[in-house]
Design a protein around this motif. Structure first.
Motif, mmCIF file in Angstrom:
data_model
loop_
_atom_site.group_PDB
_atom_site.id
_atom_site.type_symbol
_atom_site.label_atom_id
_atom_site.label_comp_id
_atom_site.label_asym_id
_atom_site.label_seq_id
_atom_site.Cartn_x
_atom_site.Cartn_y
_atom_site.Cartn_z
ATOM 1 N N GLU A 1 -12.564 1.215 9.701
ATOM 2 C CA GLU A 1 -13.018 2.022 8.553
ATOM 3 C C GLU A 1 -11.910 2.928 8.030
ATOM 4 O O GLU A 1 -11.815 3.184 6.834
ATOM 5 C CB GLU A 1 -14.238 2.853 8.944
ATOM 6 C CG GLU A 1 -15.506 2.033 9.120
ATOM 7 C CD GLU A 1 -16.693 2.876 9.558
ATOM 8 O OE1 GLU A 1 -16.489 4.103 9.763
ATOM 9 O OE2 GLU A 1 -17.791 2.335 9.707
ATOM 10 N N GLY A 2 -11.059 3.419 8.921
ATOM 11 C CA GLY A 2 -9.956 4.274 8.478
ATOM 12 C C GLY A 2 -9.004 3.535 7.560
ATOM 13 O O GLY A 2 -8.542 4.074 6.541
ATOM 14 N N ILE A 3 -8.680 2.287 7.918
ATOM 15 C CA ILE A 3 -7.789 1.490 7.076
ATOM 16 C C ILE A 3 -8.443 1.205 5.727
ATOM 17 O O ILE A 3 -7.802 1.306 4.669
ATOM 18 C CB ILE A 3 -7.409 0.186 7.801
ATOM 19 C CG1 ILE A 3 -6.471 0.501 8.968
ATOM 20 C CG2 ILE A 3 -6.775 -0.808 6.835
ATOM 21 C CD1 ILE A 3 -6.044 -0.705 9.757
ATOM 22 N N PHE A 4 -9.724 0.860 5.757
ATOM 23 C CA PHE A 4 -10.395 0.536 4.500
ATOM 24 C C PHE A 4 -10.618 1.783 3.637
ATOM 25 O O PHE A 4 -10.642 1.695 2.413
ATOM 26 C CB PHE A 4 -11.722 -0.185 4.777
ATOM 27 C CG PHE A 4 -11.544 -1.653 4.997
ATOM 28 C CD1 PHE A 4 -11.619 -2.544 3.948
ATOM 29 C CD2 PHE A 4 -11.255 -2.142 6.267
ATOM 30 C CE1 PHE A 4 -11.439 -3.899 4.146
ATOM 31 C CE2 PHE A 4 -11.071 -3.496 6.482
ATOM 32 C CZ PHE A 4 -11.160 -4.382 5.425
ATOM 33 N N ARG A 5 -10.740 2.927 4.259
ATOM 34 C CA ARG A 5 -10.864 4.156 3.481
ATOM 35 C C ARG A 5 -9.562 4.409 2.695
ATOM 36 O O ARG A 5 -9.578 4.818 1.537
ATOM 37 C CB ARG A 5 -11.188 5.337 4.377
ATOM 38 C CG ARG A 5 -11.601 6.602 3.605
ATOM 39 C CD ARG A 5 -12.035 7.699 4.559
ATOM 40 N NE ARG A 5 -13.190 7.293 5.351
ATOM 41 C CZ ARG A 5 -14.444 7.345 4.930
ATOM 42 N NH1 ARG A 5 -14.692 7.771 3.691
ATOM 43 N NH2 ARG A 5 -15.436 6.975 5.713
ATOM 44 N N VAL A 6 -8.433 4.169 3.376
ATOM 45 C CA VAL A 6 -7.151 4.294 2.688
ATOM 46 C C VAL A 6 -7.055 3.278 1.550
ATOM 47 O O VAL A 6 -6.611 3.590 0.431
ATOM 48 C CB VAL A 6 -5.984 4.098 3.681
ATOM 49 C CG1 VAL A 6 -4.652 4.025 2.936
ATOM 50 C CG2 VAL A 6 -5.963 5.227 4.700
ATOM 51 N N LEU A 7 -7.473 2.026 1.831
ATOM 52 C CA LEU A 7 -7.425 0.986 0.809
ATOM 53 C C LEU A 7 -8.249 1.364 -0.415
ATOM 54 O O LEU A 7 -7.804 1.220 -1.560
ATOM 55 C CB LEU A 7 -7.930 -0.339 1.400
ATOM 56 C CG LEU A 7 -8.072 -1.513 0.430
ATOM 57 C CD1 LEU A 7 -6.711 -1.959 -0.063
ATOM 58 C CD2 LEU A 7 -8.797 -2.678 1.114
ATOM 59 N N LEU A 8 -9.446 1.880 -0.176
ATOM 60 C CA LEU A 8 -10.332 2.203 -1.300
ATOM 61 C C LEU A 8 -9.874 3.462 -2.031
ATOM 62 O O LEU A 8 -9.823 3.493 -3.265
ATOM 63 C CB LEU A 8 -11.769 2.382 -0.791
ATOM 64 C CG LEU A 8 -12.446 1.112 -0.256
ATOM 65 C CD1 LEU A 8 -13.750 1.451 0.450
ATOM 66 C CD2 LEU A 8 -12.709 0.134 -1.394
ATOM 67 N N ASN A 9 -9.549 4.500 -1.279
ATOM 68 C CA ASN A 9 -9.189 5.775 -1.906
ATOM 69 C C ASN A 9 -7.796 5.777 -2.513
ATOM 70 O O ASN A 9 -7.540 6.445 -3.520
ATOM 71 C CB ASN A 9 -9.292 6.917 -0.889
ATOM 72 C CG ASN A 9 -10.734 7.352 -0.663
ATOM 73 O OD1 ASN A 9 -11.542 7.347 -1.587
ATOM 74 N ND2 ASN A 9 -11.058 7.710 0.566
ATOM 75 N N ASP A 10 -6.877 5.028 -1.915
ATOM 76 C CA ASP A 10 -5.487 5.086 -2.367
ATOM 77 C C ASP A 10 -5.077 3.906 -3.243
ATOM 78 O O ASP A 10 -3.986 3.936 -3.833
ATOM 79 C CB ASP A 10 -4.544 5.156 -1.161
ATOM 80 C CG ASP A 10 -4.682 6.461 -0.400
ATOM 81 O OD1 ASP A 10 -5.395 7.350 -0.895
ATOM 82 O OD2 ASP A 10 -4.096 6.587 0.696
ATOM 83 N N LEU B 1 0.848 -1.177 0.000
ATOM 84 C CA LEU B 1 0.000 0.000 0.000
ATOM 85 C C LEU B 1 0.889 1.235 0.000
ATOM 86 O O LEU B 1 2.065 1.169 0.396
ATOM 87 C CB LEU B 1 -0.904 0.023 1.230
ATOM 88 C CG LEU B 1 -2.079 -0.963 1.264
ATOM 89 C CD1 LEU B 1 -2.778 -0.909 2.617
ATOM 90 C CD2 LEU B 1 -3.065 -0.655 0.155
ATOM 91 N N PRO B 2 0.341 2.377 -0.446
ATOM 92 C CA PRO B 2 1.141 3.612 -0.356
ATOM 93 C C PRO B 2 1.624 3.879 1.073
ATOM 94 O O PRO B 2 2.712 4.390 1.282
ATOM 95 C CB PRO B 2 0.160 4.686 -0.839
ATOM 96 C CG PRO B 2 -0.770 3.960 -1.749
ATOM 97 C CD PRO B 2 -0.933 2.602 -1.147
ATOM 98 N N LEU C 1 -15.156 7.352 -4.930
ATOM 99 C CA LEU C 1 -15.839 6.638 -3.851
ATOM 100 C C LEU C 1 -16.953 7.502 -3.279
ATOM 101 O O LEU C 1 -16.727 8.660 -2.911
ATOM 102 C CB LEU C 1 -14.830 6.273 -2.762
ATOM 103 C CG LEU C 1 -15.382 5.568 -1.522
ATOM 104 C CD1 LEU C 1 -15.891 4.175 -1.891
ATOM 105 C CD2 LEU C 1 -14.308 5.476 -0.444
ATOM 106 N N ASP C 2 -18.155 6.943 -3.197
ATOM 107 C CA ASP C 2 -19.270 7.644 -2.564
ATOM 108 C C ASP C 2 -19.351 7.293 -1.076
ATOM 109 O O ASP C 2 -19.338 8.176 -0.223
ATOM 110 C CB ASP C 2 -20.593 7.307 -3.273
ATOM 111 C CG ASP C 2 -20.665 7.905 -4.668
ATOM 112 O OD1 ASP C 2 -19.922 8.883 -4.932
ATOM 113 O OD2 ASP C 2 -21.436 7.397 -5.500
ATOM 114 N N ASN C 3 -19.459 6.006 -0.800
ATOM 115 C CA ASN C 3 -19.471 5.571 0.599
ATOM 116 C C ASN C 3 -19.204 4.075 0.657
ATOM 117 O O ASN C 3 -19.186 3.392 -0.377
ATOM 118 C CB ASN C 3 -20.810 5.908 1.280
ATOM 119 C CG ASN C 3 -21.997 5.362 0.505
ATOM 120 O OD1 ASN C 3 -22.188 4.151 0.402
ATOM 121 N ND2 ASN C 3 -22.811 6.255 -0.058
#
Length: 505
Positions: A437-446, A323-324, A416-418
């Motif tokens: 959710e913070g980790i998955f937000r990074v996964l989805l957005n990055d 991951l980044p 990403l919407d939600n």
């Protein structure tokens, strides 16, 4: 399985002439036919004129040289008696068309070429007998045909899913035939002209009608070879079966196509559920498409059938080891999300094994495309040489984006919407979802969104038609359907197209 996100199949389609314009490939497979249409291709009057000009121009080039049968006639000339006259080696070597038109009716198309002039050459001879003496002479002549009009009325229908062309009428009429003789006795010229003018006119009309009829039959045979399915890769193919006869109006012809994706291995549609959908007719065309030569509408079900084919083939898995922010893939970063994980596996690297749990769904609105995806994410710990699955989290993702045209490719961007998380199972105790959710937000957005946008930025090239190029293509969305429209122009590579048409016509 290899992930399509990392190694996406790249479609490679080479089609030549849809009316013509899809028009010249080998057969692929014969897919299962649905009674509904999910892709509609509309050729406007401007598009019909383009095809008409192409056909007329190429037909003119292939019609010459045109050899006519010899003509022999015996006629009585005052003071001479009975004279046998022969016109031989009649060759029509040049045709020029002043104007042409294509008229659409309820059941077909009428193409009329008018103001045609033609030049011919021929040899002539005559002989007659005076007493015991046989007198003969010969020479050559030029013939000018003026005011020729050629008409062709044809219709198209679906025959076992293929396009069949039927010619109902071919006509040819000539206003004037001017014969100029060289050599021989001038006193006989007018008698020869009077004797042969109508015969030559009739022979030319008959030969033109026969050549147009033969060319139409060959074009119909070519249409029968247009594939009912095109393979996009080793996983999927696109069903191009016609589901109904073409629909004619005063300004366009519409071709309704099945349009669903099939599995290349089973030759079947992804799922019979898609048969319950049908392209919504009467949708409003954008003002940017009203004057375009070709308009193609694609129902959202087409995209969903493609997603289901790749889902069923197992091509929606992704293993994330980097991951980044690489520290996220370490149990130390998860110690507050699932404390027992860090106790059992302190400071161990991790991986996320992502698999789509059900086919993604796409909805097309007037504003954008909306996608919904359900995935199971198995959290793996790399314990020495062992990979240990410790938990499974279900992720529901909602994303949306828009498509645009870049040259001859469809491109776009998605955001990403939600998303929502649900714990399926865990071998290391409960997870604290707000922190997860913070980790998955990074996964989805990055990771996932940028990866998807990279693929979209590269674009999906539209089918390449030998000899043609798209001109000012435009794409937009409406309620449940995506619309593509464009004008068509000749490209620099027209030799293959013209060679094929001339062989056919």
């Amino acid at each position: 399985m290899t992930s399509p996100f990392l190694n996406p199949p790249v479609p490679s389609i080479s089609m030549a002439p849809l009316l013509l314009f899809s028009l010249l490939l080998l057969f692929f497979s014969n897919p299962t036919t649905s009674s509904e249409s999910h892709i509609s291709a509309i050729i406007s009057s401007n598009g019909i004129d383009f095809v008409k000009d192409l056909l007329v121009n190429e037909a003119v080039k292939t019609m010459t040289p045109l050899e006519l049968p010899d003509i022999q006639k015996t006629t009585k000339i005052p003071l001479v008696g009975y004279v046998t006259m022969v016109a031989s080696d009649l060759i029509l070597y040049e045709l020029n068309v002043t104007s042409s038109s294509a008229n659409l009716g309820d059941t077909g198309v009428e193409i009329v070429a008018s103001g045609i002039t033609a030049d011919m050459s021929m040899d002539w001879s005559y002989s007659y007998t005076v007493g015991w003496i046989k007198i003969s002479d010969k020479g050559n002549a030029s013939v000018r045909v003026e005011g020729m009009t050629v008409g062709l009325t044809m219709s198209m229908k679906s025959n076992n899913g293929s396009l069949e062309l039927t010619v109902s009428d071919v006509s040819c009429y000539i206003d004037e035939c001017i014969i100029s003789l060289n050599g021989g006795a001038s006193w006989l010229y007018q008698g020869f002209v009077n004797a042969f003018k109508n015969h030559i006119r009739s022979a030319v009309e008959k030969a033109i009608i026969q050549r147009v009829t033969d060319g139409s039959s060959k074009l119909n045979a070519l249409l029968q070879k247009v594939p009912k399915s095109i393979s996009l890769d080793h996983i999927s193919s696109l069903n191009l079966t016609l589901v109904s006869d073409p629909i004619y109006s005063d300004t366009s012809i519409e071709f309704d196509i099945n349009g669903l994706f099939n599995s290349s291995s089973t030759k079947k549609e992804a799922n019979n559920m898609w048969r319950n959908y049908n392209l919504k007719k009467g949708l409003h065309l954008s003002s940017d498409c009203n004057s375009k030569m070709v308009v193609v509408s694609i129902d959202e079900v087409v995209f969903n059938s493609a997603l289901q084919v790749y889902f069923q083939a197992g091509y929606m898995n992704l293993l994330v080891k980097r991951l980044p922010v690489q520290s996220i893939l370490n149990t130390a970063s998860w110690q507050y999300i699932v404390p027992q994980l860090y106790v059992m596996y302190p400071n161990d690297p991790m991986a996320l094994n992502i698999s789509i749990s059900s086919p993604p769904a796409v909805t097309v609105t007037e504003e954008k495309l909306i996608g919904t995806l359900y995935a199971d994410v198995i959290v793996d710990v790399m314990d020495g040489n062992n990979t240990v699955p410790v938990a499974c989290i279900q992720v529901e993702v909602a994303a949306s984006g828009n498509l645009t045209m870049s040259g001859d490719s469809i491109t776009g961007a998605v955001g990403l919407d939600n998303f929502a998380l649900t714990l399926n199972w865990s071998n290391v105790g409960n997870l604290y979802m707000p922190l997860a959710e913070g980790i998955f937000r990074v996964l989805l957005n990055d990771v996932l969104m940028p990866l998807t946008n990279i693929l979209l930025e590269v674009g999906i090239p539209l089918p390449a038609v030998h000899g043609f190029s798209l001109e000012d293509p435009y794409i937009y969305t409406s309620n449940s359907a995506l619309f593509f429209c464009s004008d068509i122009a000749f490209s620099n590579n027209t030799s293959i197209l013209f060679h094929t048409l001339r062989n056919v016509l």
